[in-house]
Structures are given as C-alpha cells and as structure tokens.
Design a protein around this motif. Structure first.
Motif, PDB file in Angstrom:
ATOM      1  N   HIS A   9       0.873  -1.003  -0.073  1.00 31.86           N
ATOM      2  CA  HIS A   9       0.275   0.200  -0.154  1.00 31.86           C
ATOM      3  C   HIS A   9       0.946   0.823  -0.273  1.00 31.86           C
ATOM      4  CE1 HIS A   9      -3.619  -2.660   2.044  1.00 31.86           C
ATOM      5  NE2 HIS A   9      -3.575  -2.714   0.922  1.00 31.86           N
ATOM      6  N   LEU A  15      -8.093   2.845   4.590  1.00 33.22           N
ATOM      7  CA  LEU A  15      -6.981   2.322   4.241  1.00 33.22           C
ATOM      8  C   LEU A  15      -7.219   1.091   5.693  1.00 33.22           C
ATOM      9  CD1 LEU A  15      -3.886   1.452   4.288  1.00 33.22           C
ATOM     10  CD2 LEU A  15      -3.219   3.296   5.574  1.00 33.22           C
ATOM     11  N   TYR A  63      -2.987   5.073  -2.252  1.00 37.21           N
ATOM     12  CA  TYR A  63      -3.811   6.170  -1.261  1.00 37.21           C
ATOM     13  C   TYR A  63      -3.829   7.651  -0.954  1.00 37.21           C
ATOM     14  CZ  TYR A  63      -5.326   1.392   0.640  1.00 37.21           C
ATOM     15  OH  TYR A  63      -5.983   0.548   0.575  1.00 37.21           O
TER      16      TYR A  63
END
Length: 257
Positions: A12, A59, A37
């Motif tokens: 991520h 998230l 993100y």
C-alpha cells in the motif's frame, strides 16, 4: 504479533506525488498487489495508465504486508499516527526523517536516492535504495525483498541517511543551480550547455577515481589571480551575489593546497 512473511505480496502506497506514483507503478509492474492512498478518491493519469487513489481514511492496514509513506517529511508523524499499530511493516521514503518518527513497532525507511521529476519515466530497478528497520528480522526481510527488485541496496542508519541526503542536495540541487547560472552566462553567445558536458562528466569520473582533493584543478589551485579577477568581473555582470560564493569556493581550494 504474527511472524512476517518472506515477501510483501500486498503493498500500500500512501501519497500520490512523484515518488508515490513512480514506486507504486514499479511495484505493480513487478507483480505486487499495489494500491495507492491519498487525501481523497481521484484518478491520476500517469504514463500509460490511470492511477486511482483511495481516500486514506479507507486504508485497511490489517490486509497489507508493506505500507510505504511517500508523503512530505512534515506529514510523516501524523500519517503514521493515523495508521496506528499494525502487523504490516510501515516505512517512509524520507532522507532526513529518522524512523523514530513512526509510531509502529515494525517500522523502517526505504530511501530512493534519485532525483525524480514530475512526469519523468525512470528505470526504478536501477535507483539506489537505502534501507533501515527498527527490528533485525525486518531489516533482513527488507534486504531479501529489495534484492529481488533493485540492483543496488544498502542498509543505512537514520543519521547517515541524513548525511547522504545533504550530499544529494549539495551535488544535485546546488549543482543544478550552477548549470542554470552557466546557461544564463551562455545566453546570446555561440555556447550551449552541451559544450561543458565532456568536462562535467570527466570531473565526476575523475573525482570517483582519484578522490576530489587529488583531482582538483583550476585557477585557484594554480594561483592564477588575474584569471580569478576576470571571472569575478564577469559574474558581477550577471549575478553579483554569486561573486561572493565564487570567492569562498576559491579560497577553500587555495587553503587546501
């Protein structure tokens, strides 16, 4: 706390700036399940694709193996606090921020030592990567993983990473300003920046080969005072403030003789 896996299958990326887009795009092409993100949900055109960022508030750190914070230095502590404790390894990409700025137990740094401009496409596999982790197991894990993806990696402490970052600013950012000044001086003449490229490239190669002190040449080294005065007069016609910088560098070279 679960034992870390031997690879980071789910990565991520927090941040949708130059570094975030470049490294996320690279990891996605390497076959990792990559998500971006940012502050909000939006689509960003990047190279040959469209990157869709997810709002940071959505998230789910629990399903990630590696979370990379590609945000500005001042935002790192706040973003780390927002994510909270997690089983994932959380790293930032800063050259100047220590890993103590992260609140997670499993934390570290993944510093890409390269200048990355907006819209530029670089061979990320060839970018030098400097690693750090709070836990020895995570350091070994990061190194093993990085070896699969990058050609040059090195473990470096936060203090030494700061020194490396300073060196990068001196050589790259300030060096680029010297090129910009040179370009101004060349304006209206038959000279181009390409005329100094052979000298510029040789200077770096010789410094790497012999060391900066041994490879130093020029009028200050030789004590050519008339030449120094001519240069100072020419600089006065363009940027008088650079004359003082020229004097200081020349004095440093003379003092090192």
């Amino acid at each position: 706390m679960p034992m870390p896996t031997k690879d980071f299958d789910k990565i991520h990326i927090v941040g949708s700036g130059n570094v975030g887009l470049q490294c996320g795009y690279f990891f996605k092409n390497q076959g990792y399940a990559t998500k971006w993100y940012g502050r909000s949900l939006r689509d960003i055109e990047f190279q040959d694709t469209v990157v869709s960022t997810i709002a940071l508030e959505n998230l789910n750190a629990g399903i990630s193996d590696l979370i990379i914070l590609c945000v500005n230095d001042d935002s790192i502590p706040a973003v780390s606090k927002f994510i909270g404790e997690t089983k994932a390894l959380v790293v930032h990409c800063s050259g100047t921020v220590g890993i103590d700025a992260l609140i997670q137990r499993r934390k570290g740094a993944l510093y890409f030592f390269q200048s990355i401009s907006k819209g530029e496409q670089i061979a990320f596999v060839n970018v030098p990567v400097y690693l750090e982790a709070a836990l020895k197991d995570d350091e070994l894990l990061l190194c093993d993983w990085a070896k699969k993806n990058f050609s040059l990696i090195k473990v470096l402490s936060s203090n030494n990473r700061l020194k490396l970052h300073l060196a990068g600013v001196l050589i790259n950012n300030f060096g680029n300003q010297l090129l910009a000044l040179t370009s101004e001086i060349f304006e209206g003449s038959d000279l181009e920046l390409s005329d100094i490229a052979p000298l510029y490239n040789r200077t770096l190669a010789k410094a790497m080969e012999l060391g900066p002190s041994s490879s130093q040449t020029g009028p200050a080294k030789r004590g050519d005072h008339n030449t120094l005065e001519k240069h100072l007069k020419l600089l006065e016609d363009y940027h008088p403030d650079w004359s003082e910088i020229y004097k200081r560098f020349s004095n440093r070279i003379k003092d090192s003789n």
